[in-house]
Design a protein around this motif. Structure first.
Motif, PDB file in Angstrom:
ATOM      1  N   GLY A 299      59.525 -31.228 -14.916  1.00 30.39           N
ATOM      2  CA  GLY A 299      58.671 -31.115 -13.736  1.00 30.39           C
ATOM      3  C   GLY A 299      58.765 -29.766 -13.038  1.00 30.39           C
ATOM      4  O   GLY A 299      58.189 -29.579 -11.986  1.00 30.39           O
ATOM      5  N   PHE A 304      53.301 -29.167 -16.527  1.00 35.52           N
ATOM      6  CA  PHE A 304      53.800 -30.512 -16.796  1.00 35.52           C
ATOM      7  C   PHE A 304      52.909 -31.568 -16.121  1.00 35.52           C
ATOM      8  O   PHE A 304      52.558 -32.582 -16.713  1.00 35.52           O
ATOM      9  CB  PHE A 304      55.244 -30.635 -16.278  1.00 35.52           C
ATOM     10  CG  PHE A 304      55.765 -32.038 -16.201  1.00 35.52           C
ATOM     11  CD1 PHE A 304      56.317 -32.648 -17.325  1.00 35.52           C
ATOM     12  CD2 PHE A 304      55.705 -32.764 -15.017  1.00 35.52           C
ATOM     13  CE1 PHE A 304      56.789 -33.951 -17.261  1.00 35.52           C
ATOM     14  CE2 PHE A 304      56.168 -34.058 -14.942  1.00 35.52           C
ATOM     15  CZ  PHE A 304      56.711 -34.660 -16.072  1.00 35.52           C
ATOM     16  N   TYR A 305      52.520 -31.294 -14.898  1.00 33.51           N
ATOM     17  CA  TYR A 305      51.750 -32.269 -14.125  1.00 33.51           C
ATOM     18  C   TYR A 305      50.350 -32.446 -14.686  1.00 33.51           C
ATOM     19  O   TYR A 305      49.777 -33.526 -14.642  1.00 33.51           O
ATOM     20  CB  TYR A 305      51.709 -31.862 -12.641  1.00 33.51           C
ATOM     21  CG  TYR A 305      53.111 -31.799 -12.101  1.00 33.51           C
ATOM     22  CD1 TYR A 305      53.714 -32.922 -11.565  1.00 33.51           C
ATOM     23  CD2 TYR A 305      53.876 -30.641 -12.220  1.00 33.51           C
ATOM     24  CE1 TYR A 305      55.026 -32.896 -11.143  1.00 33.51           C
ATOM     25  CE2 TYR A 305      55.192 -30.596 -11.797  1.00 33.51           C
ATOM     26  CZ  TYR A 305      55.760 -31.735 -11.264  1.00 33.51           C
ATOM     27  OH  TYR A 305      57.062 -31.710 -10.872  1.00 33.51           O
ATOM     28  N   GLU A 308      50.788 -34.550 -17.970  1.00 35.02           N
ATOM     29  CA  GLU A 308      51.091 -35.954 -17.665  1.00 35.02           C
ATOM     30  C   GLU A 308      49.865 -36.672 -17.113  1.00 35.02           C
ATOM     31  O   GLU A 308      49.772 -37.889 -17.175  1.00 35.02           O
ATOM     32  CB  GLU A 308      52.185 -36.058 -16.597  1.00 35.02           C
ATOM     33  CG  GLU A 308      53.574 -35.824 -17.088  1.00 35.02           C
ATOM     34  CD  GLU A 308      54.022 -36.837 -18.129  1.00 35.02           C
ATOM     35  OE1 GLU A 308      54.189 -38.026 -17.798  1.00 35.02           O
ATOM     36  OE2 GLU A 308      54.188 -36.433 -19.291  1.00 35.02           O
ATOM     37  N   TYR A 310      48.803 -36.092 -13.785  1.00 28.13           N
ATOM     38  CA  TYR A 310      48.852 -36.272 -12.325  1.00 28.13           C
ATOM     39  C   TYR A 310      47.610 -35.613 -11.763  1.00 28.13           C
ATOM     40  O   TYR A 310      47.382 -34.420 -12.015  1.00 28.13           O
ATOM     41  CB  TYR A 310      50.069 -35.571 -11.714  1.00 28.13           C
ATOM     42  CG  TYR A 310      51.363 -36.335 -11.859  1.00 28.13           C
ATOM     43  CD1 TYR A 310      51.671 -37.382 -10.991  1.00 28.13           C
ATOM     44  CD2 TYR A 310      52.278 -36.016 -12.854  1.00 28.13           C
ATOM     45  CE1 TYR A 310      52.849 -38.092 -11.121  1.00 28.13           C
ATOM     46  CE2 TYR A 310      53.465 -36.717 -12.988  1.00 28.13           C
ATOM     47  CZ  TYR A 310      53.741 -37.752 -12.116  1.00 28.13           C
ATOM     48  OH  TYR A 310      54.900 -38.450 -12.242  1.00 28.13           O
ATOM     49  N   ASN A 362      55.258 -40.388  -7.477  1.00 28.77           N
ATOM     50  CA  ASN A 362      54.514 -41.451  -8.134  1.00 28.77           C
ATOM     51  C   ASN A 362      53.875 -42.398  -7.125  1.00 28.77           C
ATOM     52  O   ASN A 362      52.745 -42.844  -7.293  1.00 28.77           O
ATOM     53  CB  ASN A 362      55.426 -42.213  -9.091  1.00 28.77           C
ATOM     54  CG  ASN A 362      55.835 -41.335 -10.269  1.00 28.77           C
ATOM     55  OD1 ASN A 362      55.228 -40.302 -10.514  1.00 28.77           O
ATOM     56  ND2 ASN A 362      56.882 -41.730 -10.974  1.00 28.77           N
ATOM     57  N   VAL A 422      49.360 -41.948 -13.117  1.00 22.19           N
ATOM     58  CA  VAL A 422      48.943 -40.735 -13.838  1.00 22.19           C
ATOM     59  C   VAL A 422      47.859 -41.152 -14.831  1.00 22.19           C
ATOM     60  O   VAL A 422      47.735 -42.331 -15.155  1.00 22.19           O
ATOM     61  CB  VAL A 422      50.124 -40.092 -14.620  1.00 22.19           C
ATOM     62  CG1 VAL A 422      51.125 -39.453 -13.693  1.00 22.19           C
ATOM     63  CG2 VAL A 422      50.810 -41.094 -15.525  1.00 22.19           C
ATOM     64  N   LYS A 424      47.843 -40.820 -17.849  1.00 20.51           N
ATOM     65  CA  LYS A 424      48.453 -41.412 -19.040  1.00 20.51           C
ATOM     66  C   LYS A 424      48.516 -42.938 -18.933  1.00 20.51           C
ATOM     67  O   LYS A 424      48.640 -43.620 -19.939  1.00 20.51           O
ATOM     68  CB  LYS A 424      49.881 -40.886 -19.211  1.00 20.51           C
ATOM     69  CG  LYS A 424      50.006 -39.696 -20.124  1.00 20.51           C
ATOM     70  CD  LYS A 424      51.471 -39.421 -20.432  1.00 20.51           C
ATOM     71  CE  LYS A 424      51.586 -38.209 -21.321  1.00 20.51           C
ATOM     72  NZ  LYS A 424      52.965 -37.762 -21.453  1.00 20.51           N
TER      73      LYS A 424
END
Ligand code: GLU
Length: 547
Positions: A299, A304-305, A308, A310, A362, A422, A424
């Motif tokens: 993170g 990364f975000y 994922e 976000y 989250n 997210v 995902k």
């Protein structure tokens, strides 16, 4: 010493005057109180998540006050530079809805205070450097790497403070003749600041986040220009933020120790000192203690975000939660408002470091997604899936209306469902609606008789009428419960559990597992409406066969 002569000797090619430069960078024509801020990254190819903090603060301060927020690329360290990193930076921030009014952009430079790339400003820095030399405030240093190492080693041996200062500053008082000889011999030199500071003194300073602080004065003769004539961060910071009329320097607290030197520099150059906001480093908990969120941590990178899934909105919401102590309260009172309607305030910033916490992120993200419209969620998912999940992308784009009906479940109510954190999560969540993805994940609880389960499902399939409303639909569920010896109301069951095999909730669980393959799913009545009668009943019939 004839400093003027020295300045000519060192920088004969600099013929521009300070006045000419100052005239090229006039005061900005902005309303009273407007703030000018900047984001000034080094293009190293890694966009740290933590950089969102100063960026969001700078952006808010400027745009909330009718000011200017600009992007300056600090590329004075060619060794660390990564090709294309500036484009990455611009795109990364654009995906967070952060745009710069001025500076480096995808179509070149915008604005009147450029160049905005420090490597293109060498002449400007050298003009100010020449002035400092002419005033006796800077001098050339011809020390080789070996000489500097020798100084360091000697300092270590006698436990003296490290650095190039006072009696250790070999070239501080070098005479003009010697300098001339060295130059004639073609020896390279760096330009050093002649510090008048002493470690016996403290400077008092007010940082807008940290409050009043006292730091030891700087006594080091730091390098201003490297041997190639390119400035160090410190010198470039002073010159650029002065010329570009930055009113508020928002940067990481790792620069706080350099502040005494920066203050000296601004004074020596005759510049007004900007206001400073030093943002605390982002910390994480590890083994019971706080640690800096380093580049290798999960993170740490902004990318990364994105991968994922976000939503940028969620990440911004989270960062704002950490930045301003009253943001969450405001958000609860204004769940639908645009984040930019929040009145960001420096006073509500905490002077100590923020703790990075995935659980909190989250939580914030679930809430953020829950308040988006089905259309917005759909668009975001498609954008994400295009890059990261082609199967989902194809299913969603093949029939957008169908996907939006799924995403509408539980949305737009006072208490919207919080299934997604997210992007995902989308595939497992919507899988039951797509025969290509559907699979049975859950088993019927052992505690129930298989015959009862079969019977319940059979009765349900036989009694199903697509024209029933949600109440009629559930009433039928109760009738089934009653007929099979299950309590039609949970209350009844709770009172006398021994009188029943279970309750109506168990009957709906059987149907849920048969229909969705899961024990947890969105509202079943809606699920069946979306799946349609034929597919729903087929699933139940297949499930009966498998019991
Ligand atoms: N180039 C510096 C860095 O990337 C900028 C610090 C500042 O904002 O002044 O850390």
């Amino acid at each position: 010493m004839d400093y003027k002569a020295l300045s000519e000797l060192l920088y004969p090619n600099i013929t521009t005057t300070i006045e000419e430069i100052e005239a090229r960078f006039p005061e900005r024509n902005l309303p009273e109180g407007a703030k000018v801020t900047r984001f000034a990254p080094s293009p190293t190819g890694f966009v740290h998540f933590g950089s969102l903090f100063p960026t969001m603060v700078g952006e808010r301060l400027a745009h909330q006050s009718g000011g200017v927020f600009y992007l300056r690329i600090e590329d004075t360290d060619a060794k660390r530079e990564v090709e294309g990193a500036d484009i990455d930076i611009i795109n990364s921030y654009a995906s967070y809805g952060i745009f710069f009014d001025e500076g480096i952009s995808l179509d070149g430079e915008k604005g009147d205070y450029g160049p905005y790339r420090q490597s293109k400003r060498a002449e400007i820095y050298q003009t100010y450097a020449k002035k400092l030399v002419a005033e006796g405030k800077a001098y050339p240093c011809f020390c080789t790497e070996e000489e500097l190492t020798a100084i360091r080693e000697e300092q270590e041996a006698i436990k003296a403070n490290p650095g190039y200062y006072g009696k250790w500053a070999k070239y501080r008082d070098c005479d003009l003749e010697t300098i001339k000889e060295k130059l004639d011999a073609g020896m390279p030199f760096v330009l050093r600041f002649r510090s008048e500071g002493s470690i016996e003194n403290k400077i008092k300073f007010t940082d807008l986040i940290k409050g009043a602080i006292e730091i030891t004065e700087n006594d080091i003769d730091h390098v201003l220009l490297k041997s190639d004539g390119i400035p160090t961060y410190h010198f470039a910071h002073a010159v650029d933020d002065h010329l570009m009329k930055t009113t508020h320097v928002v940067r990481g607290e790792e620069w706080l120790p350099s502040l005494p030197f920066h203050v000296q520099l601004f004074r020596a150059l005759g510049f007004k000192i900007p206001k400073y906001l030093h943002i605390s480093q982002l910390m994480k908990m590890e083994g019971g203690s706080k640690k800096k969120l380093s580049k290798r941590d999960l993170g740490a990178g902004l990318s990364f975000y994105v991968a994922e899934g976000y939503p940028a909105k969620s990440v911004k919401e989270y960062v704002m939660t950490l930045l301003n102590s009253n943001f969450e309260e405001w958000r609860n009172a204004n769940p639908k408002a645009d984040i930019n309607d929040f009145q960001f305030s420096i006073k509500k910033m905490s002077a100590s470091g923020s703790l990075f916490d995935f659980d909190k992120l989250n939580d914030v993200s679930k809430n953020t997604i829950a308040h988006m419209s089905a259309d917005e969620v759909y668009d975001e998912i498609v954008k994400w899936a295009k890059e990261f999940d082609t199967e989902l992308y194809e299913l969603f784009t093949k029939d957008a209306e169908y996907a939006k009906r799924i995403l509408s479940i539980g949305r737009g109510t006072a208490k919207p469902r919080k299934d997604l954190c997210v992007w995902k999560d989308v595939k497992p969540y919507v899988g039951l609606f797509y025969d290509e993805l559907y699979h049975k994940e859950a088993e019927y609880p052992e505690a129930f008789d298989k015959e009862d389960i079969k019977q319940a499902l059979t009765m349900f399939a036989e009694g199903y009428d697509k024209n029933d409303d949600a109440n009629e639909w559930f009433a039928k569920m109760k009738v089934i419960a009653d007929k099979l010896g299950f309590a039609p109301e949970t209350k009844l069951y709770k009172k006398n559990p021994d009188d029943y095999k279970g309750h109506v909730g168990d009957i709906s669980m059987f149907v849920r597992i048969a229909l969705t393959g899961k024990t947890n799913s969105p509202d079943m009545y809606e699920v069946m409406n979306i799946l349609g009668e034929e597919r729903s009943i087929n699933r139940i019939k297949n499930a009966i066969k498998e019991i």
